[in-house]
Design an enzyme around this catalytic site. Structure first.
Site, short mmCIF file in Angstrom:
data_model
loop_
_atom_site.label_atom_id
_atom_site.label_comp_id
_atom_site.label_asym_id
_atom_site.label_seq_id
_atom_site.Cartn_x
_atom_site.Cartn_y
_atom_site.Cartn_z
N LYS A 116 -0.39 5.47 -11.32
CA LYS A 116 0.43 4.17 -11.36
C LYS A 116 0.11 3.35 -12.67
O LYS A 116 0.80 2.67 -13.15
CB LYS A 116 -0.05 3.23 -10.27
CG LYS A 116 0.56 3.95 -8.74
CD LYS A 116 0.52 2.99 -7.62
CE LYS A 116 0.96 3.77 -6.42
NZ LYS A 116 0.21 4.96 -6.03
N GLU A 200 -3.13 -5.93 -8.50
CA GLU A 200 -2.09 -6.57 -8.83
C GLU A 200 -1.93 -7.93 -8.00
O GLU A 200 -2.32 -8.16 -6.92
CB GLU A 200 -0.80 -5.80 -8.64
CG GLU A 200 -0.54 -4.60 -9.75
CD GLU A 200 0.63 -3.89 -9.09
OE1 GLU A 200 0.88 -3.17 -10.36
OE2 GLU A 200 1.40 -3.89 -8.23
N HIS A 235 2.53 -1.40 4.95
CA HIS A 235 3.06 -0.73 3.57
C HIS A 235 3.81 0.63 3.92
O HIS A 235 3.87 1.34 3.02
CB HIS A 235 1.93 -0.72 2.66
CG HIS A 235 1.14 -1.80 2.24
ND1 HIS A 235 1.88 -2.71 1.55
CD2 HIS A 235 -0.09 -2.13 2.41
CE1 HIS A 235 0.72 -3.87 1.53
NE2 HIS A 235 -0.31 -3.41 2.09
N ARG A 297 10.02 13.17 -6.57
CA ARG A 297 10.56 13.92 -5.41
C ARG A 297 11.51 13.29 -4.78
O ARG A 297 11.80 12.20 -4.85
CB ARG A 297 9.21 14.25 -4.47
CG ARG A 297 8.72 12.66 -3.91
CD ARG A 297 7.43 13.10 -2.82
NE ARG A 297 6.80 11.73 -2.45
CZ ARG A 297 7.07 10.65 -1.99
NH1 ARG A 297 8.47 10.70 -1.47
NH2 ARG A 297 6.50 9.53 -1.56
#
Length: 667
Positions: A116, A200, A235, A297
């Site tokens: 990421k 973040e 999440h 994917r």
């Protein structure tokens, strides 16, 4: 078109790939673990090959074993599905080195988007906005804690590798940062083999919106519109829909262009998803969305995109992998209606969504126009603790969002599933929730409304208990002639009779039962013992009183019940209630304890232990972590005390209810 395909996956996605491949005339090859020997996808494939024991690391993650099967069977290509090896660059490279087509992007694209931090830097150079935060390589806990302070709480700790909510923790205050970081790193290491994280800023009122992109080998890239995946728990996506509520043509064009640029930045090929987080406090605005990650994917939620576009994304994957151009350009694509997908999981919402395992005694889905069911199991199959707990995806399509949601809610209400506990009632309430229907939701909606959605401990349902007792009796006796069945007055004396004979008052016959494992008592009562077909009352005792549950017998609808080896499961309003006759000799001696034991909440693996015998602990202190179905579950001390015994070691597989830690609590 490629002539054959090996599916390097399992469950519902393997079944879904096999269906399209067979329609295209391709030979289908399955690989399976010992736990999946009798699985539906194994039975559906033209041929199937064992590749190892149940744990994924010993089977579905074994690249060499999978490639060996592919070479021995002459597979023209390998489709990785999602999860497992689908985003492993080394797997794509190994396929290419062995002359086997990998149905997915090139290894370079997987590698570029697989981390990421690097992905964010890459797309930022392409002009795509990213969430403010620290995306560097330094992983010292003190340094990351300082960065969190500079960013400002709340923050989100996210695994650098992988996706699906693994290794992700929201942190509200500095005091919780260290524990959250440790947990995120451990989960990331377990899931992806990489403990690194980034930190973040947590976006307030976040909407999770993703864009489906498709690219061919000639550099043509299009987007197939957006999906809204904001209904999440831990999440993990729960309900997804397309198109996104509140999406404007201007916003769609800008987000779609950003997604295409992100795909082009890495030379992407095939199906991929670019995920964005949007600040939804004032609706969807072009200046308030940020790149999160790209999944290289097929996505679990791809059926909603198929529903609104009329495309088969797996067929497109095979076409692109064969070297064909995309059969359309951006201007050819249109949105038709609205689609919603619900993920039906084997988990118990009333017990903090703990994974649930066991035999599926019943499984039946409704059939209706505009309804699609993707599943990898059938009635009689086992839900094991080794893999993702998904039982099925229920997808509804309609002309409008309201029609699609109503169709999905009705379908969930008509779904029959018995055995492992499921979230079917929870999903139905979500579909019917007023705020969700009005489009007033974000990624925190579920967490804020747990009790209203039924995700909280609930007392046994009296009506389910009543029906369960009757079903058990109906199974063994003819209730309408019950007095004749037990041969009233057939004994030599009244005292030898077994029909509930008594000198005064209504006849009664009591017997012990178990309600969801708890012992109680049921009582049959004949108010008028002189009547041949007497009205039948049933009372069930539990707690502090007696609940009189029935006044007359009527035949029962068999769809509401599933008979098990030792009793019956009652299905009512999406909940399951287990009723069984009580056997005083059926005692689980292994799991008996003095009440201060910390037990495994489900079948799984003990992956962390934070205490040892003699340690003093405080109420609420973390004691251990059990992992099951790719999720971590923290066990905490119920009271102050001292650790008297450790009954299991880290790395051990543990059964539900197994004693792990014994505490000597303070009086």
């Amino acid at each position: 078109m490629l002539e054959s395909v090996l599916i390097a996956n399992r469950g519902e996605i393997a079944c879904r790939i096999i269906r399209t491949a067979k329609r295209l005339g391709m030979r289908t090859i399955a690989v399976y673990s010992e736990a999946d020997a009798d699985a539906l996808f194994v039975r559906m494939a033209d041929e199937a090959h064992l590749i190892g024991p149940a744990p994924a690391r010993e089977s579905y993650l074994q690249i060499e074993r999978i490639l060996d099967v592919a070479k021995r069977t002459g597979a023209a290509c390998i489709h990785p599905g999602y999860g497992f090896l689908s985003e492993r660059a080394e797997f794509a490279e190994a396929c290419a080195q062995n002359g086997i087509v990998f149905v997915g992007p090139p290894a370079s694209a997987i590698r570029a988007m697989g981390l990421k931090d690097a992905a964010k830097a890459l797309v930022q150079q392409a002009g795509v906005p990213v969430v403010p935060g620290y995306h560097g390589s330094k992983q010292d806990p003190d340094f990351l804690r300082q960065k969190a302070y500079e960013i400002g709480y709340p923050v989100l700790i996210k695994a650098v590798a992988g996706g699906g909510g693994k290794g992700m923790r929201r942190v509200e205050k500095a005091a919780d940062f260290d524990a959250a970081l440790e947990s995120a790193q451990r989960e990331a290491s377990s899931a992806f083999g990489d403990p690194r994280v980034l930190v973040e800023k947590y976006i307030l009122a976040p909407r999770h919106i993703e864009i489906q992109v498709f690219a061919d080998q000639e550099g043509n890239v299009v987007h197939l519109f957006e999906r809204d995946c904001s209904l999440q728990r831990r999440h993990q996506k729960v309900i997804e829909e397309a198109p996104a509520p509140g999406m404007t043509p201007e916003m769609r064009e800008i987000m779609g262009k950003a997604a295409i640029e992100a795909a082009r930045a890495v030379g992407y090929v095939g199906a991929g998803t670019v995920e964005f987080i949007a600040d939804g406090r004032e609706g969807l605005r072009p200046d308030r969305f940020y790149f999160m990650e790209m999944n290289t994917r097929l996505q679990v939620e791809h059926p909603v995109t198929e529903a609104i576009t009329g495309l088969d994304l797996v067929e497109l994957q095979f076409q692109v992998a064969s070297g064909d151009w995309l059969p359309f350009n951006q201007d050819d694509l249109e949105i038709h209606g609205h689609a919603v997908e619900a993920r039906l999981y084997a988990e118990d919402p009333e017990k903090e969504f703990l994974p649930s395992t066991g035999k599926l005694w019943a499984l039946d889905f409704p059939e209706d126009e505009g309804l699609r069911i993707d599943t990898g199991v059938q009635a009689g199959d086992e839900v094991t603790p080794y893999y993702d707990p998904m039982i099925a995806k229920v997808i509804a399509h309609g002309a409008t969002r309201e029609e699609a949601l109503s169709r999905l809610a009705e379908a969930l209400g008509d779904t029959v599933v018995a055995g492992p506990k499921t979230n079917v009632a929870f999903l139905k309430k979500l579909c019917e929730a007023r705020e969700f229907r009005k489009g007033q939701f974000d990624t925190g909606y579920i967490d804020r409304n747990m009790e209203q959605l039924g995700a909280a401990p609930q007392a046994a349902d009296p009506e389910s208990v009543r029906l369960g007792v009757l079903r058990l009796l109906e199974h063994d006796f003819d209730l309408r002639n019950y007095r004749s069945t037990v041969q009233v007055g057939s004994a030599e004396t009244a005292w030898d009779d077994h029909d509930g004979f008594q000198l005064a008052g209504p006849r009664r016959q009591g017997f012990p039962i178990k309600v969801d494992g708890e012992r109680t008592e049921a009582v049959l009562e004949w108010p008028d013992p002189s009547a041949h077909h007497a009205a039948l009352n049933v009372a069930v005792r539990w707690g502090d009183g007696v609940s009189h549950l029935i006044e007359d017998y009527m035949p029962l609808d068999p769809r509401g019940f599933a008979m098990t080896d030792d009793g019956v499961i009652v299905l009512r309003e999406g909940r399951q209630t287990r009723i069984a006759m009580y056997d005083p000799f059926d005692i689980d001696l292994e799991h008996m304890d003095g009440g201060d034991s910390i037990k495994a909440p489900m079948h799984g693996k003990l992956i962390a232990l934070f205490v040892q015998p003699g340690d003093r602990v405080e109420k609420g202190q973390r004691l251990a972590v059990v992992e099951a179905m790719k999720m971590e579950h923290v066990l905490i001390a119920p009271a102050d005390g001292e650790v008297a015994e450790i009954a299991a070691e880290p790395g051990a597989q543990v059964a539900e209810g197994a004693r792990l830690i014994v505490l000597k609590t303070e009086e």
